[in-house]
Design a protein around this motif. Structure first.
Motif, PDB file in Angstrom:
ATOM      1  N   ARG A  68       0.832  -1.208   0.000  1.00 40.13           N
ATOM      2  CA  ARG A  68       0.000   0.000   0.000  1.00 40.13           C
ATOM      3  C   ARG A  68       0.870   1.263   0.000  1.00 40.13           C
ATOM      4  O   ARG A  68       0.571   2.216  -0.708  1.00 40.13           O
ATOM      5  N   ASP A  73      -0.179   5.142  -1.236  1.00 37.45           N
ATOM      6  CA  ASP A  73      -1.194   5.457  -0.214  1.00 37.45           C
ATOM      7  C   ASP A  73      -0.595   6.337   0.875  1.00 37.45           C
ATOM      8  O   ASP A  73       0.584   6.217   1.217  1.00 37.45           O
ATOM      9  N   THR A  74      -1.440   7.192   1.440  1.00 34.22           N
ATOM     10  CA  THR A  74      -1.043   7.940   2.632  1.00 34.22           C
ATOM     11  C   THR A  74      -1.094   6.977   3.817  1.00 34.22           C
ATOM     12  O   THR A  74      -1.611   5.857   3.695  1.00 34.22           O
ATOM     13  N   ASP A  75      -0.611   7.421   4.947  1.00 32.80           N
ATOM     14  CA  ASP A  75      -0.652   6.577   6.141  1.00 32.80           C
ATOM     15  C   ASP A  75      -2.089   6.183   6.467  1.00 32.80           C
ATOM     16  O   ASP A  75      -2.379   5.027   6.775  1.00 32.80           O
ATOM     17  N   GLU A  76      -2.997   7.160   6.398  1.00 32.48           N
ATOM     18  CA  GLU A  76      -4.398   6.905   6.733  1.00 32.48           C
ATOM     19  C   GLU A  76      -5.028   5.920   5.755  1.00 32.48           C
ATOM     20  O   GLU A  76      -5.806   5.051   6.145  1.00 32.48           O
ATOM     21  N   GLN A  77      -4.697   6.063   4.461  1.00 36.63           N
ATOM     22  CA  GLN A  77      -5.260   5.157   3.458  1.00 36.63           C
ATOM     23  C   GLN A  77      -4.741   3.734   3.643  1.00 36.63           C
ATOM     24  O   GLN A  77      -5.496   2.770   3.506  1.00 36.63           O
ATOM     25  N   ALA A  78      -3.459   3.607   3.954  1.00 38.60           N
ATOM     26  CA  ALA A  78      -2.883   2.274   4.158  1.00 38.60           C
ATOM     27  C   ALA A  78      -3.518   1.592   5.366  1.00 38.60           C
ATOM     28  O   ALA A  78      -3.878   0.412   5.299  1.00 38.60           O
ATOM     29  N   ALA A  80      -6.468   2.295   6.654  1.00 43.32           N
ATOM     30  CA  ALA A  80      -7.870   2.033   6.315  1.00 43.32           C
ATOM     31  C   ALA A  80      -7.995   0.760   5.473  1.00 43.32           C
ATOM     32  O   ALA A  80      -8.932  -0.023   5.661  1.00 43.32           O
ATOM     33  N   ALA A  81      -7.061   0.531   4.546  1.00 44.83           N
ATOM     34  CA  ALA A  81      -7.099  -0.685   3.726  1.00 44.83           C
ATOM     35  C   ALA A  81      -6.885  -1.922   4.585  1.00 44.83           C
ATOM     36  O   ALA A  81      -7.548  -2.947   4.388  1.00 44.83           O
TER      37      ALA A  81
END
Length: 148
Positions: A68, A73-78, A80-81
Protein backbone atom coordinates in the motif's frame (compact mmCIF):
# COMPACT_ATOMS: atom_id res chain seq x y z
CA UNK A 1 34.57 -5.27 32.12
CA UNK A 2 32.98 -2.25 30.43
CA UNK A 3 33.44 -3.84 26.99
CA UNK A 4 31.70 -6.99 28.18
CA UNK A 5 28.79 -4.93 29.52
CA UNK A 6 28.51 -3.01 26.24
CA UNK A 7 28.57 -6.26 24.31
CA UNK A 8 25.76 -7.65 26.46
CA UNK A 9 23.73 -4.48 25.94
CA UNK A 10 24.28 -4.72 22.19
CA UNK A 11 23.09 -8.33 22.20
CA UNK A 12 20.04 -7.42 24.29
CA UNK A 13 18.57 -5.17 21.61
CA UNK A 14 15.20 -6.32 20.24
CA UNK A 15 15.15 -8.68 17.29
CA UNK A 16 12.62 -7.61 14.71
CA UNK A 17 10.77 -10.11 12.62
CA UNK A 18 10.99 -7.99 9.46
CA UNK A 19 13.04 -9.88 6.93
CA UNK A 20 15.30 -8.38 4.27
CA UNK A 21 13.07 -9.47 1.41
CA UNK A 22 10.16 -7.53 2.94
CA UNK A 23 11.94 -4.19 3.21
CA UNK A 24 11.21 -1.39 0.79
CA UNK A 25 14.07 0.03 -1.29
CA UNK A 26 13.20 3.61 -0.35
CA UNK A 27 14.42 4.30 3.22
CA UNK A 28 11.70 6.93 3.79
CA UNK A 29 8.95 4.50 2.80
CA UNK A 30 10.51 1.76 4.93
CA UNK A 31 10.60 4.13 7.91
CA UNK A 32 6.90 4.91 7.36
CA UNK A 33 6.11 1.20 7.16
CA UNK A 34 8.01 0.52 10.38
CA UNK A 35 6.25 3.39 12.15
CA UNK A 36 2.79 2.25 11.00
CA UNK A 37 3.44 -1.41 11.79
CA UNK A 38 4.08 -0.53 15.44
CA UNK A 39 0.38 0.33 15.74
CA UNK A 40 -0.87 -2.86 14.10
CA UNK A 41 -1.60 -5.99 16.13
CA UNK A 42 -0.57 -9.47 15.09
CA UNK A 43 -3.81 -11.41 14.91
CA UNK A 44 -2.13 -14.57 16.25
CA UNK A 45 0.16 -13.12 18.93
CA UNK A 46 -2.51 -10.86 20.47
CA UNK A 47 -0.82 -7.76 21.90
CA UNK A 48 2.38 -7.94 19.88
CA UNK A 49 2.81 -5.58 16.96
CA UNK A 50 3.39 -7.01 13.50
CA UNK A 51 6.93 -5.64 13.39
CA UNK A 52 7.97 -7.90 16.29
CA UNK A 53 5.92 -10.97 15.39
CA UNK A 54 7.26 -13.99 13.53
CA UNK A 55 3.77 -15.32 12.69
CA UNK A 56 2.84 -15.90 9.05
CA UNK A 57 -0.19 -13.59 9.29
CA UNK A 58 2.06 -10.81 10.64
CA UNK A 59 4.34 -11.24 7.62
CA UNK A 60 1.27 -11.01 5.35
CA UNK A 61 0.21 -7.82 7.11
CA UNK A 62 3.71 -6.33 6.78
CA UNK A 63 3.83 -7.16 3.07
CA UNK A 64 0.33 -5.76 2.47
CA UNK A 65 1.23 -2.56 4.34
CA UNK A 66 4.39 -2.14 2.27
CA UNK A 67 2.41 -2.77 -0.94
CA UNK A 68 0.00 0.00 0.00
CA UNK A 69 2.83 2.41 0.83
CA UNK A 70 4.68 1.57 -2.40
CA UNK A 71 1.43 2.16 -4.33
CA UNK A 72 1.40 5.72 -2.98
CA UNK A 73 -1.19 5.46 -0.21
CA UNK A 74 -1.04 7.94 2.63
CA UNK A 75 -0.65 6.58 6.14
CA UNK A 76 -4.40 6.90 6.73
CA UNK A 77 -5.26 5.16 3.46
CA UNK A 78 -2.88 2.27 4.16
CA UNK A 79 -4.31 1.77 7.67
CA UNK A 80 -7.87 2.03 6.31
CA UNK A 81 -7.10 -0.69 3.73
CA UNK A 82 -5.74 -2.98 6.44
CA UNK A 83 -8.74 -2.32 8.69
CA UNK A 84 -11.09 -2.98 5.76
CA UNK A 85 -9.39 -6.33 5.14
CA UNK A 86 -8.79 -7.53 8.73
CA UNK A 87 -11.19 -5.52 10.89
CA UNK A 88 -10.61 -2.98 13.65
CA UNK A 89 -9.15 -5.63 15.94
CA UNK A 90 -5.87 -5.24 14.04
CA UNK A 91 -5.40 -1.77 15.56
CA UNK A 92 -3.41 -1.75 18.82
CA UNK A 93 -5.08 1.58 19.67
CA UNK A 94 -8.73 1.22 18.63
CA UNK A 95 -10.76 4.21 17.53
CA UNK A 96 -13.19 5.88 19.90
CA UNK A 97 -16.10 5.88 17.47
CA UNK A 98 -18.94 3.48 16.77
CA UNK A 99 -19.35 0.46 19.01
CA UNK A 100 -15.90 1.04 20.53
CA UNK A 101 -17.28 3.96 22.52
CA UNK A 102 -18.90 1.38 24.81
CA UNK A 103 -15.49 -0.14 25.53
CA UNK A 104 -13.92 3.25 26.23
CA UNK A 105 -16.74 4.31 28.56
CA UNK A 106 -17.31 0.97 30.32
CA UNK A 107 -14.40 1.35 32.77
CA UNK A 108 -15.25 4.85 34.05
CA UNK A 109 -18.98 4.05 34.15
CA UNK A 110 -18.43 0.88 36.17
CA UNK A 111 -16.15 2.79 38.54
CA UNK A 112 -18.83 5.44 39.10
CA UNK A 113 -21.50 2.77 39.53
CA UNK A 114 -19.39 0.89 42.09
CA UNK A 115 -18.67 4.13 43.97
CA UNK A 116 -22.38 4.98 44.02
CA UNK A 117 -23.27 1.53 45.35
CA UNK A 118 -20.59 1.82 48.06
CA UNK A 119 -21.83 5.26 49.17
CA UNK A 120 -25.47 4.10 49.24
CA UNK A 121 -24.55 0.99 51.24
CA UNK A 122 -22.57 2.99 53.80
CA UNK A 123 -25.38 5.52 54.19
CA UNK A 124 -27.95 2.76 54.64
CA UNK A 125 -25.81 1.15 57.35
CA UNK A 126 -25.36 4.48 59.14
CA UNK A 127 -29.11 5.14 59.13
CA UNK A 128 -29.83 1.60 60.32
CA UNK A 129 -27.38 2.01 63.21
CA UNK A 130 -29.06 5.28 64.27
CA UNK A 131 -32.55 3.83 64.09
CA UNK A 132 -31.88 0.63 66.01
CA UNK A 133 -29.91 2.22 68.86
CA UNK A 134 -29.86 0.57 72.32
CA UNK A 135 -32.91 -0.61 74.16
CA UNK A 136 -33.64 0.62 77.72
CA UNK A 137 -32.25 -2.60 79.18
CA UNK A 138 -29.06 -2.30 77.11
CA UNK A 139 -28.61 1.34 78.15
CA UNK A 140 -29.06 0.41 81.83
CA UNK A 141 -26.54 -2.40 81.52
CA UNK A 142 -24.10 -0.05 79.76
CA UNK A 143 -24.45 2.47 82.64
CA UNK A 144 -23.71 -0.31 85.12
CA UNK A 145 -20.61 -1.39 83.27
CA UNK A 146 -19.23 2.11 82.80
CA UNK A 147 -20.15 3.31 86.25
CA UNK A 148 -22.18 6.30 85.08
Amino acid sequence: MIRALLLLLALATPVWAVELDEMLADPAQEARARDLSKGLRCLVCRNENIDDSHATIARDLRLFLRERIAAGDTDEQAIAAIVARYGEYVLLNPTTGGANILLWLAGPLLLLLGGGIAVATLRRRAVAAEVTGLSEEEQARLRELTGD
